[in-house]
Design an enzyme around this catalytic site. Structure first.
Site, PDB file in Angstrom:
ATOM      1  CG  ASP A  34       3.492  13.925  -9.824  1.00 17.10           C
ATOM      2  OD1 ASP A  34       4.385  13.659 -10.431  1.00 17.10           O
ATOM      3  OD2 ASP A  34       2.410  14.202 -10.340  1.00 17.10           O
ATOM      4  CG  HIS A  51      13.867  11.733 -10.580  1.00 14.75           C
ATOM      5  ND1 HIS A  51      12.596  12.101 -10.280  1.00 14.75           N
ATOM      6  CD2 HIS A  51      14.035  11.768 -11.635  1.00 14.75           C
ATOM      7  CE1 HIS A  51      11.928  11.881 -11.113  1.00 14.75           C
ATOM      8  NE2 HIS A  51      12.638  11.973 -12.182  1.00 14.75           N
ATOM      9  CG  LEU A 145       7.794   2.644   8.561  1.00 12.56           C
ATOM     10  CD1 LEU A 145       6.250   2.862   8.709  1.00 12.56           C
ATOM     11  CD2 LEU A 145       8.387   4.017   8.307  1.00 12.56           C
TER      12      LEU A 145
HETATM   13  C1  FPP Z   1       7.095  11.225 -10.135  1.00 14.15           C
HETATM   14  O1  FPP Z   1       7.680  12.866 -10.541  1.00 14.15           O
HETATM   15  C2  FPP Z   1       7.968  10.722  -9.697  1.00 14.15           C
HETATM   16  C3  FPP Z   1       8.729   9.525 -10.176  1.00 14.15           C
HETATM   17  C4  FPP Z   1       8.340   8.970 -11.370  1.00 14.15           C
HETATM   18  C5  FPP Z   1       9.807   9.187  -9.154  1.00 14.15           C
HETATM   19  C6  FPP Z   1       9.774   8.903  -7.917  1.00 14.15           C
HETATM   20  C7  FPP Z   1      11.075   8.728  -7.269  1.00 14.15           C
HETATM   21  C8  FPP Z   1      11.602   9.299  -6.062  1.00 14.15           C
HETATM   22  C9  FPP Z   1      10.905  10.298  -5.466  1.00 14.15           C
HETATM   23  C10 FPP Z   1      12.689   8.869  -5.657  1.00 14.15           C
HETATM   24  C11 FPP Z   1      12.779   7.428  -5.148  1.00 14.15           C
HETATM   25  C12 FPP Z   1      13.714   7.286  -4.073  1.00 14.15           C
HETATM   26  C13 FPP Z   1      14.059   5.860  -3.597  1.00 14.15           C
HETATM   27  C14 FPP Z   1      14.854   5.859  -2.436  1.00 14.15           C
HETATM   28  C15 FPP Z   1      13.446   4.721  -4.392  1.00 14.15           C
HETATM   29  P1  FPP Z   1       7.871  13.318 -11.940  1.00 14.15           P
HETATM   30  O2  FPP Z   1       9.172  13.053 -12.345  1.00 14.15           O
HETATM   31  O3  FPP Z   1       6.772  12.588 -12.765  1.00 14.15           O
HETATM   32  O4  FPP Z   1       7.631  14.969 -11.575  1.00 14.15           O
HETATM   33  P2  FPP Z   1       7.025  15.809 -12.721  1.00 14.15           P
HETATM   34  O5  FPP Z   1       5.353  15.370 -12.729  1.00 14.15           O
HETATM   35  O6  FPP Z   1       6.845  17.175 -12.130  1.00 14.15           O
HETATM   36  O7  FPP Z   1       7.649  15.676 -13.961  1.00 14.15           O
END
Ligand code: FPP
Length: 255
Positions: A34, A51, A145
């Site tokens: 997050d 992201h 893994l």
């Molecule tokens: C939450 O942060 C994150 C997500 C909904 C997406 C997570 C995805 C990645 C970390 C990349 C994934 C990579 C691969 C290779 C699949 P948020 O966007 O809700 O952050 P915020 O709470 O600060 O708005």
């Protein structure tokens, strides 16, 4: 036996080096990644840049998990609720598995990593599904893994659909109500062949589970950090594992 985590033993003065008991490494670490959006906002950048940098943190976490000898790393990459986000952001998130695998699959294969996905994956865009399928196919014999991406995953739906499947079997007479045990339900979930997470990490400062592996985390140790996911790296994974090793797991019993 207390040892310093492999390559860090050589650089014991490095700030991230800390004592890690290599005989007590959690088998399964699950992470709620997050804070991508807030990380980007802090730097005055669009959310999708957050992201993208989150994807780089996925690589760091994977490599560190592999080095530590963790058996399964489950990453919450997209929830059943994330479809509510603006289309542009959803489209970008759905492009990341492809992009990540284009960059990293060869190295993952070299490192004997097995790629998997967990979720209602038939609803993913075909390009996302195809990229994951190819990676899964190419790594299915790997014995290192397990890198398990939770994609279009939601615990309530997982449990509901699992219970519905069991109910169908009762209806057809293939199961009797007495056959419905915790063991049967647990092993019928999407993560059924994996051990439950020993350690659940959440970045980004929020203290909640957000519909993630609710059945499987009944006895997981929880570790939270205010750092945003794009700031996560091996030092934080080692910190979390070291903290895990200081906990006493009693499973409701006495120590
Ligand atoms: C939450 O942060 C994150 C997500 C909904 C997406 C997570 C995805 C990645 C970390 C990349 C994934 C990579 C691969 C290779 C699949 P948020 O966007 O809700 O952050 P915020 O709470 O600060 O708005």
């Amino acid at each position: 036996m207390i040892k310093l985590f492999k390559s860090w033993r050589k650089k014991a003065n490095a700030p991230e080096a800390m004592a890690t008991d290599l005989d007590n490494i959690p088998k399964h670490v699950a992470i709620i990644m997050d804070g991508n959006g807030r990380w980007a906002r802090k730097l005055g950048l669009p959310r999708i840049v957050g992201h993208r940098n989150g994807m780089k943190a996925v690589k760091r976490a994977t490599m560190a998990a592999d080095e530590l000898g963790i058996s399964v790393l489950t990453l919450y990459a997209f929830s059943t609720e994330n479809w509510k986000r603006p289309k542009e952001e959803v489209d970008y998130l759905m492009s990341l598995p492809q992009e990540f695998l284009a960059l990293e699959l060869e190295e993952l294969i070299e490192k004997n990593v097995q790629v998997r996905m967990m979720g209602h994956t038939d609803e993913l865009p075909s390009h996302t599904f195809a990229a994951m399928e190819e990676a899964m196919e190419r790594t299915k014999q790997n014995t290192g893994l397990i890198l398990n991406f939770a994609l279009n995953y939601g615990s309530h739906r997982e449990i509901t659909e699992t219970v519905r499947g069991i109910a169908e079997k009762v209806k057809t007479g293939d199961l009797s109500p007495e056959d419905i045990t915790e063991q049967l339900l647990g092993s019928s979930l999407l993560s059924g062949d994996l051990p439950d997470p020993d350690l659940l990490i959440r970045t980004g400062g929020e203290l909640r589970l957000s519909n993630f592996m609710l059945w499987q985390t009944a006895y997981s140790e929880l570790w939270f950090t205010d750092l945003y996911w794009p700031e996560f790296g091996r030092a934080q994974l080692v910190e979390a594992v070291s903290e895990y090793q200081r906990r006493t797991r009693r499973y409701g019993g006495l120590s």
